[in-house]
Design an enzyme around this catalytic site. Structure first.
Site, PDB file in Angstrom:
ATOM      1  N   LYS A  36     -56.735  73.486  46.057  1.00 19.74           N
ATOM      2  CA  LYS A  36     -56.523  72.581  44.922  1.00 19.74           C
ATOM      3  C   LYS A  36     -55.058  72.498  44.503  1.00 19.74           C
ATOM      4  O   LYS A  36     -54.588  71.434  44.098  1.00 19.74           O
ATOM      5  CB  LYS A  36     -57.378  73.003  43.734  1.00 19.74           C
ATOM      6  CG  LYS A  36     -57.032  74.354  43.129  1.00 19.74           C
ATOM      7  CD  LYS A  36     -57.953  74.688  41.971  1.00 19.74           C
ATOM      8  CE  LYS A  36     -57.645  76.045  41.387  1.00 19.74           C
ATOM      9  NZ  LYS A  36     -56.297  76.165  40.828  1.00 19.74           N
ATOM     10  N   THR A  37     -54.308  73.622  44.606  1.00 21.60           N
ATOM     11  CA  THR A  37     -52.898  73.592  44.214  1.00 21.60           C
ATOM     12  C   THR A  37     -52.112  72.652  45.114  1.00 21.60           C
ATOM     13  O   THR A  37     -51.222  71.922  44.656  1.00 21.60           O
ATOM     14  CB  THR A  37     -52.290  75.009  44.262  1.00 21.60           C
ATOM     15  OG1 THR A  37     -53.056  75.880  43.429  1.00 21.60           O
ATOM     16  CG2 THR A  37     -50.846  74.999  43.774  1.00 21.60           C
ATOM     17  N   ASP A 218     -55.121  71.504  35.638  1.00 20.27           N
ATOM     18  CA  ASP A 218     -55.678  72.446  36.604  1.00 20.27           C
ATOM     19  C   ASP A 218     -56.651  73.391  35.887  1.00 20.27           C
ATOM     20  O   ASP A 218     -56.543  73.597  34.684  1.00 20.27           O
ATOM     21  CB  ASP A 218     -54.524  73.246  37.236  1.00 20.27           C
ATOM     22  CG  ASP A 218     -54.985  74.100  38.403  1.00 20.27           C
ATOM     23  OD1 ASP A 218     -56.079  73.837  38.941  1.00 20.27           O
ATOM     24  OD2 ASP A 218     -54.252  75.026  38.780  1.00 20.27           O
ATOM     25  N   GLU A 219     -57.596  73.958  36.634  1.00 19.25           N
ATOM     26  CA  GLU A 219     -58.577  74.909  36.072  1.00 19.25           C
ATOM     27  C   GLU A 219     -59.264  74.319  34.836  1.00 19.25           C
ATOM     28  O   GLU A 219     -59.467  75.000  33.820  1.00 19.25           O
ATOM     29  CB  GLU A 219     -57.889  76.244  35.709  1.00 19.25           C
ATOM     30  CG  GLU A 219     -57.168  76.921  36.846  1.00 19.25           C
ATOM     31  CD  GLU A 219     -58.103  77.575  37.862  1.00 19.25           C
ATOM     32  OE1 GLU A 219     -59.328  77.410  37.721  1.00 19.25           O
ATOM     33  OE2 GLU A 219     -57.605  78.224  38.785  1.00 19.25           O
ATOM     34  N   GLN A 249     -66.762  78.311  38.716  1.00 18.44           N
ATOM     35  CA  GLN A 249     -65.830  79.386  38.407  1.00 18.44           C
ATOM     36  C   GLN A 249     -65.457  79.419  36.924  1.00 18.44           C
ATOM     37  O   GLN A 249     -64.426  79.974  36.546  1.00 18.44           O
ATOM     38  CB  GLN A 249     -64.560  79.256  39.257  1.00 18.44           C
ATOM     39  CG  GLN A 249     -64.806  79.420  40.745  1.00 18.44           C
ATOM     40  CD  GLN A 249     -63.526  79.440  41.548  1.00 18.44           C
ATOM     41  OE1 GLN A 249     -62.762  80.402  41.541  1.00 18.44           O
ATOM     42  NE2 GLN A 249     -63.266  78.352  42.251  1.00 18.44           N
ATOM     43  N   ARG A 594     -63.500  86.098  46.435  1.00 14.93           N
ATOM     44  CA  ARG A 594     -62.152  86.675  46.572  1.00 14.93           C
ATOM     45  C   ARG A 594     -61.951  87.222  47.977  1.00 14.93           C
ATOM     46  O   ARG A 594     -60.819  87.445  48.407  1.00 14.93           O
ATOM     47  CB  ARG A 594     -61.937  87.817  45.574  1.00 14.93           C
ATOM     48  CG  ARG A 594     -62.011  87.494  44.087  1.00 14.93           C
ATOM     49  CD  ARG A 594     -61.229  86.290  43.693  1.00 14.93           C
ATOM     50  NE  ARG A 594     -62.071  85.111  43.704  1.00 14.93           N
ATOM     51  CZ  ARG A 594     -61.597  83.868  43.666  1.00 14.93           C
ATOM     52  NH1 ARG A 594     -60.298  83.654  43.661  1.00 14.93           N
ATOM     53  NH2 ARG A 594     -62.416  82.832  43.673  1.00 14.93           N
TER      54      ARG A 594
END
Length: 724
Positions: A36-37, A218-219, A249, A594
């Site tokens: 996504k970044t 973002d997020e 998330q 993770r």
């Protein structure tokens, strides 16, 4: 299209679709490890090079300073032909601080306001209720912060439903009145007051709506009600908005995060284009299949399925162990066999679970670091020095003034200090001026008068030094207030490095431009990102990472152990509603994803908690894993008939010790009931009681890991976690 084409060619089909969509509101559902970044940074570079936007017309908001810095660095590399110095890549709170410093005057806020952290806010609330104990007020203080995040005020009709406490509304109102009186803001106010500003000042609102042609978030799944409202006020009729996030998330509900923001985004912004990023670039398919199988049990989510082109197969393992000591031994054995330390994480639900791993890893010489331990910013000496700076910048700051006016002791008792504060309020003068005039007004004794005047004079000289060198101004405050000699004595007595820590702070301050604006910039950066000084990112240091599930967000590791998979521990025993369970399941999903290649889950039949041995049942989340998806080792041992909660006492029955009054022997060492302290081995704790034994003061500390330890107060290797 110039250099941007090179970056577009590196994207997959869905990522490219997200970058090229710039006409309709866009919701990018970015699964874990889906890049996504890269999408956000490429979208910004595309806007500069192809859409012709100027850098100052773009606002990109994220939730951590680390993410904002990473995003800015990437954009600068991708858009080398453009001036990006004026681009707004910020956290929500950083943007709020920027906005209020520039336009806050229209709602009566001085541009040099200080930003209160949680403990400062508690101190301010305590000043409204001097007869109440800080420990009693802490829940109310936390509730005020959460209420603000949810968009509630003391006048809100939903406040009674929010907190069933007859006193809370008055506590909230008193706190807000006091906050306005001292001219500062708390962390939540950076959003709340930004909303107030944009609602009441149409000129500023229209100016910002015209300025920001593109807003990226973002997020977005972590946004709360207040941040949602702020965003709506910033989006004008010609503003393009794109939010990126993953509802699977969303794990910060306890902080006020509202998952409905991302679930209902298309309802809030008509004609929304939804793009799903489901290709994962981090984990093996076995890990992703497990993650999808678990999260599919949640009902509040956008449907998505992670997949990868990675063909490596490495089955997830589930270890059933008899107790938590065996759990630690098995994990240690696995780590030693793999000889992999730096890219390994042991993940748990609560900090208290780290103790067995820390003890055994030390014995086995396994290098490790505990992510989330005591931060430099939280140390008592640093909070003291910063309080001096806060008074220098804003002499109306009652919290910081009360913290330092009699530290070290100057003969100014609590009664005298309250008289000075009341006198300042009556005369409409600042606290330093009131302190200087206190002798003439007979507010303090003759003995304390000279010390009081000297303390006030320290700040007059510091103001002059501030014009030349911020570091010199702080050093002057530390030395002339006697803070340096105070901590020098502590260093000699306990072999600590508090004076060196103060030196680190002086150096950091000195790196900012001289003057009020430079000092305000430093204090703001520290409030918004406490890792600015004296702290390295522990996740980048050598050794196994011991880390809670919440702290793993944004991290990835080659090998992951998710421990303590037991009912009452995970999901937590305080998770009762279906919404709570879904949040805990998302937390499990985050922990699972993770891992890059190796994932091991552990479940213990018995676990030591708070001095007891408790029989545990496997987590319900383990029962949701389809048969054959994990490789099981060990057996799910039969529990006692009562299941979870059946307890074996260690020796005699464990009962809380009665709180004893402090005796003079312990008080002389500077510890008081309720003090939060930090010990390098046991972690954070709280002073519960004290006594004098053979003429020496003894204190008893209850640590978060469940241990209750006694220390001779004079020799206790404890650091205070500042709460004043």
């Amino acid at each position: 299209m110039g250099t941007i084409q090179k970056y577009l060619d590196q994207l997959n089909t869905e990522q490219k679709e997200a970058v090229l969509e710039n006409s309709h509101p866009t919701l990018v559902l970015a699964g874990a490890g889906s890049g996504k970044t890269r999408v956000i940074t490429t979208k910004i570079a595309y806007a500069l090079e192809v859409l012709g936007l100027q850098s100052w017309q773009i606002l990109a908001v994220t939730f951590t300073n680390r993410a904002a810095k990473e995003m800015r660095d990437r954009v600068e590399q991708m858009a080398q032909n453009h001036d990006v110095s004026q681009m707004h890549i910020r956290t929500f709170h950083s943007f709020g601080a920027w906005l209020l410093r520039r336009y806050g005057q229209s709602i009566g806020l001085n541009s040099s306001f200080n930003i209160y952290d949680d403990e400062d806010s508690l101190s301010l609330l305590a000043s409204c209720y001097p007869q109440a104990k800080r420990l009693e007020l802490r829940p109310a203080s936390k509730a005020i912060s959460l209420a603000k995040d949810m968009g509630l005020s003391p006048q809100s009709g939903e406040l009674e439903e929010f907190r069933n406490d007859a006193q809370f509304q008055q506590q909230f109102a008193s706190y807000e009145q006091k906050l306005k009186q001292v001219g500062n803001v708390d962390f939540a106010d950076l959003i709340v007051k930004s909303i107030e500003l944009l609602k009441t000042d149409a000129e500023v609102r229209l100016k910002l709506q015209r300025q920001f042609k593109m807003i990226l978030v973002d997020e977005y799944q972590d946004s709360n009600a207040s941040q949602f409202e702020l965003l709506q006020l910033l989006v004008g009729p010609d503003t393009y908005i794109c939010v990126v996030g993953d509802d699977d998330q969303s794990i910060y509900r306890f902080r006020g995060a509202e998952i409905a923001n991302i679930l209902t985004f298309p309802d809030s912004y008509p004609h929304t284009k939804i793009v799903k990023l489901e290709q994962n670039y981090r984990s093996t398919q076995d890990i992703l299949t497990l993650a999808s199988a678990v999260i599919r049990n949640n009902t509040s989510r956008h449907a998505k399925e992670l997949w990868t082109e990675n063909t490596e197969r490495q089955k997830v393992r589930l270890l059933y162990v008899p107790d938590d000591k065996t759990e630690a031994r098995r994990v240690a054995m696995e780590i030693l066999q793999a000889k992999a330390f730096d890219d390994t994480a042991v993940i748990y639900r609560t900090n208290a679970q780290s103790r067995e791993f820390e003890t055994l890893f030390t014995q086995q010489r396994i290098p490790y670091k505990v992510i989330g331990a005591l931060r430099f910013y939280e140390r008592e000496e640093i909070k003291d020095a910063l309080a001096l700076l806060y008074v220098l910048i804003n002499p109306f700051d009652e919290v910081s003034f009360k913290r330092m006016v009699n530290k070290p002791a100057r003969g100014l008792g609590a009664v005298s200090v309250e008289k000075i504060i009341a006198f300042a309020g009556q005369k409409g003068i600042d606290l330093l001026e009131a302190l200087s005039l206190s002798t003439e007004e007979n507010l303090i004794s003759a003995k304390a008068a000279s010390a009081a005047k000297a303390f006030a004079t320290v700040f007059s000289a510091a103001k002059e030094l501030l014009k030349q060198d911020n570091g010199a101004a702080l050093e002057h405050l530390i030395r002339e207030s006697s803070l340096a000699s105070y901590y020098e004595q502590q260093d000699l007595m306990h072999a600590t490095g508090k004076l060196d820590n103060l030196g680190t702070l002086v150096t950091a301050v000195g790196e900012y431009p001289a003057g009020i604006e430079g000092m305000v910039a430093f204090l703001e950066s520290l409030s918004l990102d406490p890792t600015t000084i004296g702290h390295k990112d522990p996740s980048s240091e050598p050794g196994v990472s011991l880390i809670t599930m919440h702290n793993t967000k944004g991290l990835e590791f080659e090998r992951v152990f998710v421990t303590g998979m037991e009912e009452g521990l995970f999901p937590s025993r305080i998770s009762e509603s279906e919404a709570d369970i879904e949040e805990e399941r998302r937390l499990f999903y985050v922990a699972i994803t993770r891992a890059k290649r190796h994932l091991v889950l552990t479940s213990s039949a018995r676990r030591a908690m708070w001095g007891d041995i408790k029989f545990q049942s496997p987590s319900r989340f383990l029962l949701e894993i389809p048969p054959g998806m994990v490789e099981i080792e060990g057996k799910d041992e039969p529990r006692r008939p009562m299941g979870y909660g059946n307890i074996i006492r260690r020796g005699a029955t464990v009962v809380p010790l009665p709180v004893k009054r402090f005796e003079q022997g312990a008080k002389k060492q500077g510890f008081s009931l309720g003090d939060r302290v930090y010990h390098s081995e046991y972690g954070e704790g709280e002073v519960q009681s004290a006594k004098t034994l053979r003429g020496k003061g003894m204190i008893e500390v209850q640590f978060a890991n469940g241990q209750k330890i006694s220390f001779f107060a004079e020799n206790a290797v404890l650091e205070k976690v500042a709460i004043d």
